[in-house]
Design a protein around this motif. Sequence first.
Motif, PDB file in Angstrom:
ATOM      1  N   ARG A  50       0.856  -1.192   0.000  1.00 42.72           N
ATOM      2  CA  ARG A  50       0.000   0.000   0.000  1.00 42.72           C
ATOM      3  C   ARG A  50       0.888   1.237   0.000  1.00 42.72           C
ATOM      4  O   ARG A  50       1.917   1.268   0.662  1.00 42.72           O
ATOM      5  CB  ARG A  50      -0.909   0.017   1.228  1.00 42.72           C
ATOM      6  CG  ARG A  50      -1.940  -1.089   1.251  1.00 42.72           C
ATOM      7  CD  ARG A  50      -3.000  -0.869   2.319  1.00 42.72           C
ATOM      8  NE  ARG A  50      -2.422  -0.793   3.650  1.00 42.72           N
ATOM      9  CZ  ARG A  50      -3.128  -0.481   4.742  1.00 42.72           C
ATOM     10  NH1 ARG A  50      -4.415  -0.191   4.644  1.00 42.72           N
ATOM     11  NH2 ARG A  50      -2.546  -0.432   5.922  1.00 42.72           N
ATOM     12  N   CYS A  51       0.462   2.239  -0.752  1.00 44.33           N
ATOM     13  CA  CYS A  51       1.150   3.526  -0.718  1.00 44.33           C
ATOM     14  C   CYS A  51       0.094   4.600  -0.961  1.00 44.33           C
ATOM     15  O   CYS A  51      -1.057   4.291  -1.292  1.00 44.33           O
ATOM     16  CB  CYS A  51       2.263   3.598  -1.768  1.00 44.33           C
ATOM     17  SG  CYS A  51       1.658   3.628  -3.464  1.00 44.33           S
ATOM     18  N   THR A  52       0.461   5.849  -0.783  1.00 52.96           N
ATOM     19  CA  THR A  52      -0.491   6.942  -0.991  1.00 52.96           C
ATOM     20  C   THR A  52       0.136   8.039  -1.843  1.00 52.96           C
ATOM     21  O   THR A  52       1.364   8.176  -1.907  1.00 52.96           O
ATOM     22  CB  THR A  52      -0.941   7.558   0.346  1.00 52.96           C
ATOM     23  OG1 THR A  52       0.199   8.042   1.057  1.00 52.96           O
ATOM     24  CG2 THR A  52      -1.680   6.541   1.203  1.00 52.96           C
ATOM     25  N   PHE A  53      -0.708   8.782  -2.514  1.00 59.47           N
ATOM     26  CA  PHE A  53      -0.270  10.016  -3.163  1.00 59.47           C
ATOM     27  C   PHE A  53      -1.309  11.088  -2.849  1.00 59.47           C
ATOM     28  O   PHE A  53      -2.442  10.789  -2.460  1.00 59.47           O
ATOM     29  CB  PHE A  53      -0.076   9.842  -4.674  1.00 59.47           C
ATOM     30  CG  PHE A  53      -1.313   9.468  -5.443  1.00 59.47           C
ATOM     31  CD1 PHE A  53      -2.210  10.444  -5.885  1.00 59.47           C
ATOM     32  CD2 PHE A  53      -1.575   8.145  -5.756  1.00 59.47           C
ATOM     33  CE1 PHE A  53      -3.339  10.101  -6.615  1.00 59.47           C
ATOM     34  CE2 PHE A  53      -2.710   7.785  -6.489  1.00 59.47           C
ATOM     35  CZ  PHE A  53      -3.593   8.776  -6.917  1.00 59.47           C
ATOM     36  N   ASP A  76     -10.039   6.720  -1.547  1.00 53.52           N
ATOM     37  CA  ASP A  76      -9.926   8.119  -1.142  1.00 53.52           C
ATOM     38  C   ASP A  76      -9.944   8.151   0.383  1.00 53.52           C
ATOM     39  O   ASP A  76     -10.996   8.071   1.003  1.00 53.52           O
ATOM     40  CB  ASP A  76     -11.090   8.918  -1.724  1.00 53.52           C
ATOM     41  CG  ASP A  76     -11.047  10.389  -1.329  1.00 53.52           C
ATOM     42  OD1 ASP A  76     -10.159  10.775  -0.537  1.00 53.52           O
ATOM     43  OD2 ASP A  76     -11.915  11.151  -1.808  1.00 53.52           O
ATOM     44  N   ASN A  77      -8.772   8.237   0.986  1.00 54.92           N
ATOM     45  CA  ASN A  77      -8.686   8.235   2.444  1.00 54.92           C
ATOM     46  C   ASN A  77      -9.263   9.503   3.061  1.00 54.92           C
ATOM     47  O   ASN A  77      -9.711   9.496   4.212  1.00 54.92           O
ATOM     48  CB  ASN A  77      -7.231   8.068   2.893  1.00 54.92           C
ATOM     49  CG  ASN A  77      -6.741   6.645   2.731  1.00 54.92           C
ATOM     50  OD1 ASN A  77      -7.527   5.738   2.440  1.00 54.92           O
ATOM     51  ND2 ASN A  77      -5.444   6.436   2.902  1.00 54.92           N
ATOM     52  N   THR A  78      -9.248  10.584   2.313  1.00 56.07           N
ATOM     53  CA  THR A  78      -9.770  11.845   2.833  1.00 56.07           C
ATOM     54  C   THR A  78     -11.267  11.756   3.102  1.00 56.07           C
ATOM     55  O   THR A  78     -11.767  12.255   4.115  1.00 56.07           O
ATOM     56  CB  THR A  78      -9.484  12.995   1.858  1.00 56.07           C
ATOM     57  OG1 THR A  78      -8.062  13.086   1.654  1.00 56.07           O
ATOM     58  CG2 THR A  78     -10.006  14.323   2.390  1.00 56.07           C
ATOM     59  N   LYS A  82     -14.014   3.972  -1.276  1.00 57.39           N
ATOM     60  CA  LYS A  82     -13.286   3.314  -2.361  1.00 57.39           C
ATOM     61  C   LYS A  82     -13.614   3.972  -3.694  1.00 57.39           C
ATOM     62  O   LYS A  82     -14.763   4.329  -3.949  1.00 57.39           O
ATOM     63  CB  LYS A  82     -13.680   1.838  -2.396  1.00 57.39           C
ATOM     64  CG  LYS A  82     -13.034   1.005  -3.485  1.00 57.39           C
ATOM     65  CD  LYS A  82     -13.505  -0.440  -3.350  1.00 57.39           C
ATOM     66  CE  LYS A  82     -12.936  -1.315  -4.466  1.00 57.39           C
ATOM     67  NZ  LYS A  82     -13.515  -0.978  -5.793  1.00 57.39           N
ATOM     68  N   LEU A  83     -12.587   4.146  -4.535  1.00 62.97           N
ATOM     69  CA  LEU A  83     -12.811   4.658  -5.882  1.00 62.97           C
ATOM     70  C   LEU A  83     -13.201   3.511  -6.801  1.00 62.97           C
ATOM     71  O   LEU A  83     -12.633   2.416  -6.714  1.00 62.97           O
ATOM     72  CB  LEU A  83     -11.549   5.339  -6.424  1.00 62.97           C
ATOM     73  CG  LEU A  83     -11.356   6.828  -6.084  1.00 62.97           C
ATOM     74  CD1 LEU A  83     -11.230   7.045  -4.593  1.00 62.97           C
ATOM     75  CD2 LEU A  83     -10.133   7.383  -6.821  1.00 62.97           C
ATOM     76  N   LYS A  84     -14.148   3.745  -7.669  1.00 64.96           N
ATOM     77  CA  LYS A  84     -14.611   2.712  -8.595  1.00 64.96           C
ATOM     78  C   LYS A  84     -13.719   2.673  -9.829  1.00 64.96           C
ATOM     79  O   LYS A  84     -13.402   3.702 -10.409  1.00 64.96           O
ATOM     80  CB  LYS A  84     -16.053   2.987  -9.020  1.00 64.96           C
ATOM     81  CG  LYS A  84     -17.059   2.882  -7.889  1.00 64.96           C
ATOM     82  CD  LYS A  84     -18.471   3.154  -8.398  1.00 64.96           C
ATOM     83  CE  LYS A  84     -19.485   3.048  -7.266  1.00 64.96           C
ATOM     84  NZ  LYS A  84     -20.867   3.342  -7.744  1.00 64.96           N
ATOM     85  N   GLY A 123      -4.525  18.136  -1.830  1.00 62.02           N
ATOM     86  CA  GLY A 123      -4.554  17.496  -0.527  1.00 62.02           C
ATOM     87  C   GLY A 123      -5.452  16.299  -0.337  1.00 62.02           C
ATOM     88  O   GLY A 123      -5.498  15.740   0.767  1.00 62.02           O
ATOM     89  N   TYR A 124      -6.192  15.842  -1.363  1.00 62.14           N
ATOM     90  CA  TYR A 124      -6.940  14.600  -1.210  1.00 62.14           C
ATOM     91  C   TYR A 124      -5.935  13.445  -1.182  1.00 62.14           C
ATOM     92  O   TYR A 124      -5.115  13.296  -2.086  1.00 62.14           O
ATOM     93  CB  TYR A 124      -7.919  14.381  -2.358  1.00 62.14           C
ATOM     94  CG  TYR A 124      -8.998  15.435  -2.484  1.00 62.14           C
ATOM     95  CD1 TYR A 124      -9.594  15.986  -1.351  1.00 62.14           C
ATOM     96  CD2 TYR A 124      -9.424  15.873  -3.735  1.00 62.14           C
ATOM     97  CE1 TYR A 124     -10.584  16.951  -1.464  1.00 62.14           C
ATOM     98  CE2 TYR A 124     -10.411  16.835  -3.864  1.00 62.14           C
ATOM     99  CZ  TYR A 124     -10.997  17.375  -2.713  1.00 62.14           C
ATOM    100  OH  TYR A 124     -11.979  18.331  -2.836  1.00 62.14           O
ATOM    101  N   VAL A 125      -5.997  12.613  -0.156  1.00 62.84           N
ATOM    102  CA  VAL A 125      -5.049  11.507  -0.008  1.00 62.84           C
ATOM    103  C   VAL A 125      -5.640  10.246  -0.643  1.00 62.84           C
ATOM    104  O   VAL A 125      -6.678   9.749  -0.201  1.00 62.84           O
ATOM    105  CB  VAL A 125      -4.721  11.245   1.477  1.00 62.84           C
ATOM    106  CG1 VAL A 125      -3.752  10.073   1.602  1.00 62.84           C
ATOM    107  CG2 VAL A 125      -4.134  12.494   2.117  1.00 62.84           C
ATOM    108  N   ILE A 126      -4.978   9.742  -1.670  1.00 66.69           N
ATOM    109  CA  ILE A 126      -5.432   8.554  -2.388  1.00 66.69           C
ATOM    110  C   ILE A 126      -4.487   7.390  -2.068  1.00 66.69           C
ATOM    111  O   ILE A 126      -3.275   7.493  -2.247  1.00 66.69           O
ATOM    112  CB  ILE A 126      -5.458   8.787  -3.907  1.00 66.69           C
ATOM    113  CG1 ILE A 126      -6.258  10.049  -4.249  1.00 66.69           C
ATOM    114  CG2 ILE A 126      -6.021   7.555  -4.616  1.00 66.69           C
ATOM    115  CD1 ILE A 126      -7.713  10.005  -3.847  1.00 66.69           C
TER     116      ILE A 126
END
Length: 227
Positions: A50-53, A76-78, A82-84, A123-126
């Motif tokens: 797992r990683c984030t951007f 989308d952790n923010t 879950k993104l489809k 700033g949205y953490v994905i």
Amino acid sequence: MNFTQLRSALRRSIKNPGEQDVPEADLGDYINEGYRDLAGRYQYHQTRKRCTFVTIAHQAKYQLPPDLASVLRLRDNTHGRKLKKQGDRLIASQHVPKFEHWPHKYVRYRNYVELVPVPDADGYVIEVYYIAIPQLLSLDTDVPVLPETWHRGVVLRARWHYFVDRGDSEQATEALNLFSIWVADKPSEIEEETVDIDSAVEVPELTQPLYGRHSTRFDDGLFDFRD
């Protein structure tokens, strides 16, 4: 087993040819071929990462990790959702100018993903959950990230690569059969642990038992040892 032990096991399995006939470097290449095969074909915890951007306003495309083989999930952790996953048709049907909001969907292209809608803010953490390509073995002390119980499979698969490379179809067929028998009923570590996901399920019963006392049996793995 470490890299040295894996090479030694492979040399024994191909009838101990001398160093002049099969150099250690060649054995290492076959071991890595087998290692790469198993890592890509079966499920292991250590090949999942797992990683984030973080999004940038008005930017839709984001680079994926260099060791990524397959995307399992984007989240989308923010906003905690879950993104489809979508296909290229979604991107092709977008109007210009593109609608901007916090992302709900994504499309995978080569080494990047495109978010839809286009992020309207920084700033949205994905989070990316993905299958990673393990680093190949190089040092004698290197150990595969696969569980120890799968190291024998690396040798068996490498043995098949060796005979294929030598053009020995008879030995290659035998090697493939041996590997197939070995792996046929071998669950991956992730498959083995799915038993913990299955919660107890009650067995439907009559409100009033036909005879005797009310049974307390349920599907908890102890069915044969209760009542």
